[in-house]
Structure formats: C-alpha cells, structure tokens
Design a protein around this motif. Structure first.
Motif, PDB file in Angstrom:
ATOM      1  N   HIS A  17      73.674  76.365  28.709  1.00  0.00           N
ATOM      2  CA  HIS A  17      74.573  74.863  29.488  1.00  0.00           C
ATOM      3  C   HIS A  17      73.470  74.403  30.283  1.00  0.00           C
ATOM      4  N   SER A  19      72.748  71.983  33.814  1.00  0.00           N
ATOM      5  CA  SER A  19      72.817  71.042  35.056  1.00  0.00           C
ATOM      6  C   SER A  19      72.018  70.220  35.966  1.00  0.00           C
ATOM      7  N   CYS A  41      69.749  61.810  30.392  1.00  0.00           N
ATOM      8  CA  CYS A  41      70.935  61.504  31.561  1.00  0.00           C
ATOM      9  C   CYS A  41      69.821  61.468  32.960  1.00  0.00           C
ATOM     10  N   HIS A  45      71.624  66.384  33.929  1.00  0.00           N
ATOM     11  CA  HIS A  45      72.856  67.062  33.067  1.00  0.00           C
ATOM     12  C   HIS A  45      74.573  67.241  33.729  1.00  0.00           C
ATOM     13  N   ARG A  46      75.300  66.882  33.015  1.00  0.00           N
ATOM     14  CA  ARG A  46      77.067  66.860  34.055  1.00  0.00           C
ATOM     15  C   ARG A  46      76.942  66.180  35.392  1.00  0.00           C
ATOM     16  N   GLU A  48      78.679  65.075  38.330  1.00  0.00           N
ATOM     17  CA  GLU A  48      80.173  65.553  38.217  1.00  0.00           C
ATOM     18  C   GLU A  48      80.924  63.603  38.479  1.00  0.00           C
ATOM     19  N   GLU A  51      81.599  63.399  34.558  1.00  0.00           N
ATOM     20  CA  GLU A  51      82.518  64.065  33.661  1.00  0.00           C
ATOM     21  C   GLU A  51      83.805  63.714  34.353  1.00  0.00           C
ATOM     22  N   ARG A  52      84.040  63.485  35.638  1.00  0.00           N
ATOM     23  CA  ARG A  52      85.422  63.235  36.298  1.00  0.00           C
ATOM     24  C   ARG A  52      86.001  61.898  35.407  1.00  0.00           C
ATOM     25  N   LYS A  55      87.205  62.786  31.789  1.00  0.00           N
ATOM     26  CA  LYS A  55      88.110  63.107  31.780  1.00  0.00           C
ATOM     27  C   LYS A  55      88.448  62.496  31.812  1.00  0.00           C
ATOM     28  N   ASN A 240      74.914  58.577  30.452  1.00  0.00           N
ATOM     29  CA  ASN A 240      74.106  59.264  30.531  1.00  0.00           C
ATOM     30  C   ASN A 240      74.162  60.827  29.707  1.00  0.00           C
ATOM     31  N   ALA A 275      82.302  56.365  30.858  1.00  0.00           N
ATOM     32  CA  ALA A 275      81.190  57.314  30.979  1.00  0.00           C
ATOM     33  C   ALA A 275      80.044  56.107  32.019  1.00  0.00           C
TER      34      ALA A 275
END
Ligand SMILES: Cc1ncc(COP(=O)(O)O)c(C=O)c1O
Length: 384
Positions: A17, A19, A41, A45-46, A48, A51-52, A55, A240, A275
């Motif tokens: 994983h 972050s 990226c 990584h990831r 927030e 990612e939001r 989603k 990203n 994104a």
C-alpha cells in the motif's frame, strides 16, 4: 512464471500500500518514493481530496460514452483551458494518445505533412509517438517509421531555420526533455521557435506530459518563457494516477476537430475527469505553486551543496521539482543501491538519476533523499 509480456524490467519491490510520498512494500519495508509513478502522483499516493472526488463520481456513473453531455468533463476542460490560456480540450487516456491527437490536428488544420521534433525527445509509444521520438532505441525492430517527422538537435536555432519549409505543419517540443535526460530548453531558442513558427504559419506544439500540472512550479512549463503555443499536450499528473490525457488548443483549431474527425471511447472518462478536477483545484492555486518553486530551489541548493563537488557527479539540472543528476558513469547500479537504502528514484537516459518527488513533499523528505544520495554516491564506487 509471469504471463505479462516482459516489456518492463521490473524492480525488486512489490508495493502493498502507499500514501503520500511513502510506498510500503510486501517485504515489510517503507520506501521514500521520488518517482511519483513516473511523474504521475504529483500529490503523492492517494491524496484525500482526489480519493473523495473519485468516490463521489463512482456513486453517480462510471461510463456512459461521449454521446452524452457530461458536466464533469466540461468542468475539467474549463479548468485546463483556463490554466493553459487556451480554448478547447480533447480528452484521451494517455500521453501518447494526447500527442496522436495533436499530430492529427496539426496536419488537418494546416493541410501540411512535416512535423519537426528534437533529438533525445520522447513523445510516446504509439506508432506516431514512436516516430516523433528522437531516440533510436525506442524504434528498434519496428521497421520503417512514419515519414512525417524530422528530428533536429535540441536548442539549435540554425538547424530549425534551415528545416522550416512550405510543407511544415508543426514544431513539437518538450520544455524539459524528461526521458531524454532532463535537458532544459534555452530561453533564446524557445522564444525564437515561437517567432519562427508564427512567421511561417507553423503550429507550435508543446508536449507538457511530464512537465505539466505544476511539476516545474507553474501550471505548465512553457509559462516560464512567456510563449503562447498553439497546442499543448498533458497526461501523467492530470489524474494523479487515474488514466487521462488531454490535447489543448487555440480556438481557431476547433473547426478542424468537428464531429467524426477524432474520438476515443474512454477519453474523458468521468472517474478520471473527476480526479483531474480535484487535482487542478489544488495544484493550480498560486500558493501551492509558490511552494513547489520554493521546494525546488531548496532541493537544488542542497543538491549542489552536498553532491556538487563529488567526482561522480557531472551536472545537476532541471526546473522546480523535475531534477536530473548526471553522473560520469551509468546510473543503473546506483539506482539499485538507492532502492536498497530506501529511496526510489528514476533513470533518464543512461547516466542521469532523475528525481520526481510528489509536489507536496516535505522539506524533511527532500533532505532525507539528498543525504541518502550522498551516502550512496560516496560509498559505492561503481565504474561503467
Ligand atoms: C514528454 C512525454 N511525452 C509523452 C509520453 C507518453 O506518455 P504515456 O506513457 O502516457 O503514453 C511521456 C511518457 O513518459 C512523456 O514523458
């Protein structure tokens, strides 16, 4: 056995994983990632907010096709056009596809065939991208190339003057040649290229696939030089990590890209454009870009101070957080040692260590990276 075609020579670290600027490996170790997935990226990584946004779109619709209007696409196009000071956007899925669209558009809009690119350039792996690329090793084994492209020495104004003719549709250039070894364009050369293109009815295409989306401290690297390209291409950092590419052009080109003239099933995919909107909302803020510039300056200062006098270091160059450390010997074995020590960096050409940290990297991580580099470059005497 792996069922993947062996097109990539893979490293020994398998990520479990990730972050921010850290990749946690399946080997239980943590690695400082100064590759950002090869300049992708840019927010680590990831992040927030991205990612939001992904989603949120996942809960609405994933794909409906470009036969439907989609406001998330319009929003992403508006943000891109505004930041690039251009007018229209075509969405693709990768850098090579963005360049394909630019090449097709330039030929259609001008009715001419020749496109001038530069030695050591990299423009992608599709047939036109490969033919546009100024590196023989990329073309080996693929037979006769498309004849559209002519490659000139980078930063050579006389060569450019001599090559421009009535059949020249475009000049396509990277502001910093990334894959080719982090070579920055000369101010005088790019300014005169713009002028010569305008005088000769030739389009100026800037490939911003590696340099764009804040990497050099501006939304796009051409903005360091006050020029006004006709077309720019972006990809990598735009999503990203979600696949997206874009070809952005001036208003007068729109009539040449009418219905049916070009297309892509997945281009402008709503998840990727969601994104991209979240990425641009963060990166294109002037305070964010000022921080990138400040971190880039701090990194160059520290690199020069700590590595500048080492015998194995030939030159340190780049802009913002796009950095090349040219060695006097091959970089490959040093890169392996760096990974073993916990820092992942990239090659660019044979002798260059390329650093592409996330743009929101901390000063502490920049320092850590420089001292790891110093340790490896001093302690490992590798000759090649
Ligand atoms: C300047 C430049 N152009 C084009 C490409 C191709 O992009 P992609 O791999 O997304 O097709 C790259 C990728 O490294 C690049 O650096």
């Amino acid at each position: 056995m792996s069922h993947l075609f062996p097109t990539y020579q893979r490293w020994e670290i398998e990520p479990e994983h990730a972050s921010g600027s850290i990749i946690h490996g399946k080997d239980g170790r943590s690695y400082l990632d100064f590759t950002s997935g090869i300049g992708v990226c840019n927010l680590g990584h990831r992040p927030e907010a991205v990612e939001r946004a992904i989603k949120e779109q996942l809960g609405l619709f994933w794909h409906v096709s470009n036969l439907f209007p989609q406001s998330i696409q319009e929003e992403a196009a508006e943000k891109l056009a505004k930041a690039a000071e251009l007018d229209y956007v075509f969405f693709a899925n990768s850098g090579a596809e963005a360049n394909e669209a630019a090449i097709k558009l330039a030929r259609k809009a001008t009715g001419k065939k020749k496109i001038i690119t530069f030695l050591q350039s990299f423009h992608g792996r599709t047939f036109a991208g490969m033919a546009a690329t100024g590196q023989e090793k990329i073309k080996q084994g693929y037979g006769r190339m498309l004849e559209t492209f002519v490659h000139l020495p980078f930063n050579d104004l006389e060569a450019l003057k001599n090559e421009l003719d009535d059949d020249t549709a475009a000049v396509m250039i990277e502001i910093v040649q990334g894959e080719g070894g982090i070579h920055v364009v000369h101010k005088e050369f790019i300014e005169n290229t713009e002028k010569l293109c305008a005088e000769n009815g030739v389009l100026l295409i800037v490939d911003e696939i590696q340099t764009g989306i804040g990497r050099t401290g501006k939304p796009f690297a051409f903005q360091h030089f006050g020029i006004s390209p006709d077309i720019i291409t972006v990809a990598k950092g735009l999503g990203n990590g979600l696949p997206i590419g874009a070809t952005i052009g001036k208003a007068q080109l729109a009539e040449h890209f009418g219905p049916g003239s070009h297309g892509s099933t997945f281009g402008g995919n709503p998840i990727s454009t969601a994104a991209a909107c979240a990425v641009m909302d963060i990166i294109f803020k002037s305070e964010f870009l000022e921080e990138v510039t400040a971190k880039g300056d701090a990194l160059f200062q520290l690199l020069n101070q700590e590595l500048g006098s080492l015998e194995v270091v030939k030159e340190i160059r780049g802009i913002g957080l796009m950095v090349g450390i040219e060695l006097t010997v091959a970089a490959q074995d040093y890169l392996t040692k760096l990974r073993e020590s916990g820092l992942i960096a990239l090659p660019a050409g044979e002798k260059v260590i390329r650093l592409l940290p996330p743009l929101n990297v901390t000063h502490e991580d920049l320092q850590k990276a420089v001292f790891k580099l110093k340790e490896i470059l001093i302690n490992q005497t590798i000759t090649a």
